[in-house]
Write an enzyme that holds these catalytic residues in place. Structure first.
Site, PDB file in Angstrom:
ATOM      1  N   GLN A   1       0.841  -1.186   0.000  1.00  0.00           N
ATOM      2  CA  GLN A   1       0.000   0.000   0.000  1.00  0.00           C
ATOM      3  C   GLN A   1       0.880   1.241   0.000  1.00  0.00           C
ATOM      4  O   GLN A   1       2.059   1.170   0.335  1.00  0.00           O
ATOM      5  CB  GLN A   1      -0.942   0.006   1.199  1.00  0.00           C
ATOM      6  CG  GLN A   1      -0.269  -0.143   2.547  1.00  0.00           C
ATOM      7  CD  GLN A   1      -1.292  -0.255   3.676  1.00  0.00           C
ATOM      8  OE1 GLN A   1      -1.870   0.746   4.084  1.00  0.00           O
ATOM      9  NE2 GLN A   1      -1.504  -1.455   4.159  1.00  0.00           N
TER      10      GLN A   1
ATOM     11  N   ASP B   1       6.392  -2.323 -17.275  1.00  0.00           N
ATOM     12  CA  ASP B   1       4.980  -2.287 -16.872  1.00  0.00           C
ATOM     13  C   ASP B   1       4.407  -0.884 -17.074  1.00  0.00           C
ATOM     14  O   ASP B   1       3.685  -0.361 -16.227  1.00  0.00           O
ATOM     15  CB  ASP B   1       4.834  -2.724 -15.417  1.00  0.00           C
ATOM     16  CG  ASP B   1       3.385  -3.063 -15.047  1.00  0.00           C
ATOM     17  OD1 ASP B   1       2.586  -3.358 -15.971  1.00  0.00           O
ATOM     18  OD2 ASP B   1       3.046  -3.020 -13.854  1.00  0.00           O
TER      19      ASP B   1
END
Length: 424
Positions: free
Chosen positions: A24, A137
Site C-alpha cells: 500500500q 509495466d
C-alpha cells in the site's frame, strides 16, 4: 497502518493513497525535513511465503532503479527501510491526476495533449534506457500529470537491467510480469524484453489516449495476451478520423509484433511526435485543482459543514498548526491551516472577517517561513487587496504589501518604480 503512525521516528502517515495486492501507499510527512512524502510499503504478510524473498528483492530493486534516474519525470527517492515486518520506500509525493483517470473522464484526449504526454514519457524512457533499465509495466495507471503539466512515470517495480542481468531476472517461476492490456508480444511469450517493449506499451497508451480504449480487449488475461501476439494491428484513424495520418502511422509502427519493426528508440519517437504538439497548455483541468493558485482568493475552497462543528474543527486545526510551527514544521503547519480555511464560510463578507483574516495572515506567514516565497507572495498580495477595501485595516494591508515585496526580493524578481510587485 493508520493515520498518525510514525515510521523510523521521522515519517508521519497522513492518509492512504493506494493499495495493491502486496502493499500500500500512504501520503506522509517527513518531520525532519518538513516536507510531504509518499511512503510505499511492501507488506510481507500479504505475500505468499514462497515469494517473500523474491518480492523483497524486487522491492529493493525498485528503490535502486528509481533512485538512479535523475530525471524530472521520475519521482525522487528519499529513503528505504524496514518497519516491523514491512519494507518501505519513501518517495516524492506527486500531486495531480493519474492518466488512467483522466482518460476515463475525458474518453478521448485532444491530439496535442496526448502528444504532450507521449513526448514527456519518451523523455523518461530515454533516461531509463540510457541507464540500461526497461520499465516493463508502462500503463496509464503508472503515469501522473501534475498541476503544472509535468508527466511523472511511476513504479519501476518490475524494471529489469539490460544485458546479462536479464537472464536472471527476478520473477516467480512461470509468471509474466507486466499488465496484459499493454504488454508487448515478446513479453507475453516470456521472451527477452528490451527497450522496444516499453515503446510497444507507449503505443498502446497513445492509442488509448486518442481512441478511449486500449488497442486490444478481451474477457480474460490469457485471451488478451494472445490478441497482442496474433491479432491484426488496429488503425487509430478507424476509431477517430481527426488523428493526422503521420501520427496514426507512428502508432501503428509502435504496435508492431516484431520488436525490430518498431521505432529504434524513445528519442526517435519523441522527435516524430513533437510536430503534433499544439502549443496549448497540456494540463488537464482535473490536474489543475491546486488551491494555491494566483486567483483572487487562492486559499479558500468551498466546504460546507454545520457552523458549530466548523468552529470546533477550525479551533483544533489552529492549535495543531501552532504546535507544528513551534517545532519548525512550517510546511505541515501551512497545510493544516489550509484545511482550516476550507471549513470557514467563504462568501465575500466572511473573507473579511477578523477570524478569517487572521487565518490567512498566519498561512501566508507560514508559507514564507517554509521558503515557499512564490505562494506566500500571492497570499500576501491577495490579503493586501482585500484589506485595502476594509475600513480600519489599512495598516495591516500595508504590512501585507511589504511582505509581498520581501517575497519578491527572495525570488530575485523585479519591483517597479512605485514599489509595486511586478508579477511574472
Amino acid at each position: 497502518m493508520q493515520a498518525g503512525e510514525r515510521i523510523a521516528d521521522r515519517y508521519e502517515l497522513t492518509y492512504p493513497v493506494g493499495r495493491g495486492g502486496m502493499g500500500q501507499v500512504w501520503a506522509g510527512f517527513d518531520e525532519r525535513l518538513d516536507r510531504p512524502v509518499a511512503i510505499k510499503f511492501l507488506r510481507q504478510l500479504d505475500v505468499p511465503e514462497e515469494e517473500r524473498e523474491t518480492a523483497g528483492k524486487r522491492f529493493r530493486r525498485e528503490a535502486r532503479a528509481t533512485a538512479r534516474l535523475d530525471h524530472p519525470g521520475v519521482p525522487a527517492v528519499h529513503d528505504l527501510g524496514v518497519h516491523g515486518e514491512d519494507l518501505y520506500l519513501v518517495m516524492q509525493l506527486v500531486p495531480g491526476i493519474v492518466l488512467a483517470d483522466h482518460i476515463a473522464e475525458q474518453e478521448r484526449l485532444p491530439v496535442g495533449e496526448a502528444a504532450s504526454v507521449a513526448v514527456q514519457v519518451c523523455s523518461v524512457l530515454m533516461a531509463a534506457h540510457a541507464a540500461s533499465l526497461v520499465h516493463r509495466d508502462l500503463k496509464p495507471q503508472n503515469i501522473m500529470i501534475t498541476p503544472s503539466g509535468v508527466v511523472k512515470v511511476l513504479d519501476f517495480g518490475v524494471a529489469a537491467l539490460l544485458g546479462p542481468a536479464e537472464a536472471s531476472r527476478l520473477t516467480a517461476t512461470g509468471r509474466t510480469l507486466g499488465t496484459p492490456a499493454y504488454i508487448a508480444p515478446e513479453q507475453a511469450q516470456g521472451g527477452p524484453v528490451g527497450p522496444a517493449a516499453d515503446l510497444y506499451a507507449l503505443g498502446c497508451i497513445f492509442f488509448e489516449m486518442l481512441g478511449g480504449n486500449p488497442p486490444y480487449e478481451a474477457a480474460n488475461a490469457p485471451d488478451l495476451m494472445r490478441r497482442h501476439i496474433d491479432s491484426p494491428i488496429p488503425i487509430i484513424t478507424e476509431y477517430r478520423s481527426d488523428v493526422p495520418e503521420d501520427l496514426a502511422h507512428l502508432i501503428y509502427c509502435l504496435l508492431a509484433k516484431d520488436p525490430a519493426e518498431r521505432p529504434g528508440s524513445a528519442g526517435e519517437v519523441r522527435q516524430l511526435v513533437a510536430p503534433f504538439l499544439d502549443g496549448d497548455s497540456p494540463v488537464p483541468a482535473a490536474a489543475r485543482t491546486d488551491h494555491r493558485s494566483a486567483s483572487a482568493s487562492p486559499l479558500i475552497a468551498p466546504f460546507s459543514v454545520p457552523p458549530q462543528q466548523s468552529q470546533q474543527n477550525v479551533g483544533q486545526l489552529r492549535a495543531q498548526a501552532r504546535e507544528l510551527a513551534e517545532n519548525e514544521r512550517f510546511v505541515q503547519a501551512a497545510e493544516v491551516l489550509e484545511r482550516a480555511l476550507r471549513l470557514v464560510p467563504h462568501g465575500r463578507g466572511e473573507l473579511l472577517s477578523t477570524e478569517v483574516m487572521a487565518l490567512r495572515v498566519d498561512l501566508a506567514s507560514l508559507l514564507m517561513l517554509a521558503g515557499d516565497f512564490r505562494q506566500a507572495r500571492h497570499a500576501f498580495q491577495s490579503l493586501a487587496s482585500d484589506l485595502a477595501q476594509s475600513d480600519g485595516k489599512q495598516d495591516l494591508a500595508e504590512e501585507c504589501r511589504q511582505q509581498a515585496i520581501a517575497c519578491q526580493f527572495e525570488l530575485g524578481e523585479s519591483i517597479d518604480a512605485t514599489g509595486a510587485v511586478s508579477i511574472r
